[in-house]
Design an enzyme around this catalytic site. Structure first.
Site, short mmCIF file in Angstrom:
data_model
loop_
_atom_site.label_atom_id
_atom_site.label_comp_id
_atom_site.label_asym_id
_atom_site.label_seq_id
_atom_site.Cartn_x
_atom_site.Cartn_y
_atom_site.Cartn_z
N LYS A 58 0.83 -1.21 0.00
CA LYS A 58 0.00 0.00 0.00
C LYS A 58 0.88 1.27 0.00
O LYS A 58 2.10 1.19 0.19
CB LYS A 58 -0.92 -0.05 1.23
CG LYS A 58 -1.98 -1.17 1.13
CD LYS A 58 -2.84 -1.20 2.39
CE LYS A 58 -4.01 -2.16 2.25
NZ LYS A 58 -4.83 -2.22 3.50
N HIS A 91 -1.87 -5.28 1.40
CA HIS A 91 -3.15 -5.92 1.12
C HIS A 91 -2.90 -7.33 0.59
O HIS A 91 -1.93 -7.55 -0.14
CB HIS A 91 -3.93 -5.15 0.05
CG HIS A 91 -5.08 -5.93 -0.49
ND1 HIS A 91 -6.28 -6.02 0.17
CD2 HIS A 91 -5.20 -6.73 -1.58
CE1 HIS A 91 -7.09 -6.82 -0.51
NE2 HIS A 91 -6.45 -7.27 -1.58
N GLU A 115 -9.66 -9.61 -7.85
CA GLU A 115 -8.71 -8.52 -7.68
C GLU A 115 -7.63 -8.53 -8.75
O GLU A 115 -7.25 -7.47 -9.27
CB GLU A 115 -8.10 -8.58 -6.28
CG GLU A 115 -9.14 -8.28 -5.19
CD GLU A 115 -8.66 -8.61 -3.78
OE1 GLU A 115 -7.44 -8.81 -3.58
OE2 GLU A 115 -9.52 -8.68 -2.88
N TYR A 159 -12.49 -2.24 -3.26
CA TYR A 159 -13.09 -2.28 -1.93
C TYR A 159 -14.62 -2.24 -1.97
O TYR A 159 -15.25 -1.71 -1.04
CB TYR A 159 -12.52 -1.15 -1.07
CG TYR A 159 -11.10 -1.41 -0.59
CD1 TYR A 159 -10.80 -2.56 0.15
CD2 TYR A 159 -10.06 -0.52 -0.87
CE1 TYR A 159 -9.50 -2.81 0.59
CE2 TYR A 159 -8.76 -0.77 -0.41
CZ TYR A 159 -8.49 -1.91 0.31
OH TYR A 159 -7.22 -2.16 0.77
N ASN A 176 -1.92 -0.07 7.31
CA ASN A 176 -1.46 -1.43 7.60
C ASN A 176 -0.60 -2.05 6.51
O ASN A 176 -0.46 -3.26 6.40
CB ASN A 176 -2.63 -2.33 8.02
CG ASN A 176 -3.66 -2.52 6.93
OD1 ASN A 176 -3.53 -1.95 5.84
ND2 ASN A 176 -4.67 -3.31 7.21
P1 DAT Z 1 -7.92 -6.97 5.20
O1 DAT Z 1 -7.12 -5.86 4.56
O2 DAT Z 1 -7.16 -7.64 6.29
O3 DAT Z 1 -8.48 -7.93 4.19
P2 DAT Z 1 -10.60 -5.87 5.40
O4 DAT Z 1 -10.87 -6.43 4.04
O5 DAT Z 1 -11.58 -6.18 6.47
O6 DAT Z 1 -9.16 -6.28 5.93
O7 DAT Z 1 -10.53 -4.28 5.30
C1 DAT Z 1 -9.86 -3.66 4.22
C2 DAT Z 1 -9.03 -2.52 4.75
O8 DAT Z 1 -9.88 -1.52 5.31
C3 DAT Z 1 -8.07 -2.91 5.87
O9 DAT Z 1 -6.83 -3.36 5.38
C4 DAT Z 1 -7.95 -1.63 6.65
C5 DAT Z 1 -9.30 -0.98 6.49
N1 DAT Z 1 -10.17 -1.26 7.63
C6 DAT Z 1 -10.84 -2.41 7.88
N2 DAT Z 1 -11.54 -2.34 9.02
C7 DAT Z 1 -11.32 -1.09 9.51
C8 DAT Z 1 -11.75 -0.39 10.66
N3 DAT Z 1 -12.57 -0.95 11.55
N4 DAT Z 1 -11.29 0.88 10.84
C9 DAT Z 1 -10.47 1.46 9.95
N5 DAT Z 1 -10.01 0.85 8.84
C10 DAT Z 1 -10.43 -0.41 8.62
MG MG Z 2 -9.95 -7.75 2.76
#
Ligand code: DAT
Ligand code: MG
Length: 150
Positions: free
Chosen positions: A10, A116, A127, A50, A113
């Site tokens: 990212k 991805h 994706e 997303y 974080n």
């Molecule tokens: P991942 O990236 O582990 O697949 P995800 O698909 O649930 O996680 O979410 C996509 C991204 O969105 C994640 O990398 C960071 C952000 N995100 C997820 N949950 C969040 C939250 N509760 N608050 C802020 N950012 C969040």
């Molecule tokens: Mg995800």
């Protein structure tokens, strides 16, 4: 099972000079890089990527972050690579990601974080199609594979 997954450093990972470190971890694990490129994600691509998070409270910040600078997109191949790459990344929130994982070692905040990774074979296929054409994904073998696979 031999799989392909979609992984992306990212914008914070690029800015923090973690591209080489992250690619090195996947290479050393034994995964093969099938595709690799740097690009700037457009708001339209972000919405596609997303789609499952549209409408959530963190969605606007997520799109702002993911479009804020270049990312490094890659397709990795290997035995059970979808789950394996996710394990190497660690939990979504770096505060909960274990030491030795990418997010655990390099992140502090859920909104920064670093990496991805697709969460299933179906997500990986969806994706990959956003970021790569089939022609950009190379099929080749490496001599070392005889030492990686029984
Ligand atoms: P991942 O990236 O582990 O697949 P995800 O698909 O649930 O996680 O979410 C996509 C991204 O969105 C994640 O990398 C960071 C952000 N995100 C997820 N949950 C969040 C939250 N509760 N608050 C802020 N950012 C969040
Ligand atoms: Mg995800």
């Amino acid at each position: 099972m031999l799989e392909r997954t979609y992984v992306m450093v990212k914008p914070d990972g690029v800015q923090r000079n973690l591209v080489g470190e992250i690619i090195t971890r996947f290479e050393r694990k034994g995964y093969r890089i099938a595709g690799l490129k740097m690009l700037r994600i457009t708001p339209e691509m972000a919405e596609k990527h997303y789609a499952e998070h549209v409408g959530k409270s963190f969605y606007p910040g997520l799109v702002e972050y993911i479009t804020s600078g270049p990312v490094v997109a890659m397709v990795l191949e290997g035995k059970d690579v979808v789950a394996g790459a996710r394990k190497m990344m660690g939990a979504t929130n770096p505060a909960e990601a274990g030491p030795g994982t990418i997010r655990g070692d390099f992140g502090l905040d859920i909104g920064r974080n670093v990496i991805h990774g697709a969460d299933s074979v179906a997500s990986a296929q969806r994706e990959m199609a956003i970021y790569f054409t089939e022609a950009e994904l190379l099929q080749y073998e490496k001599a070392v594979e005889a030492w990686l696979y029984e």
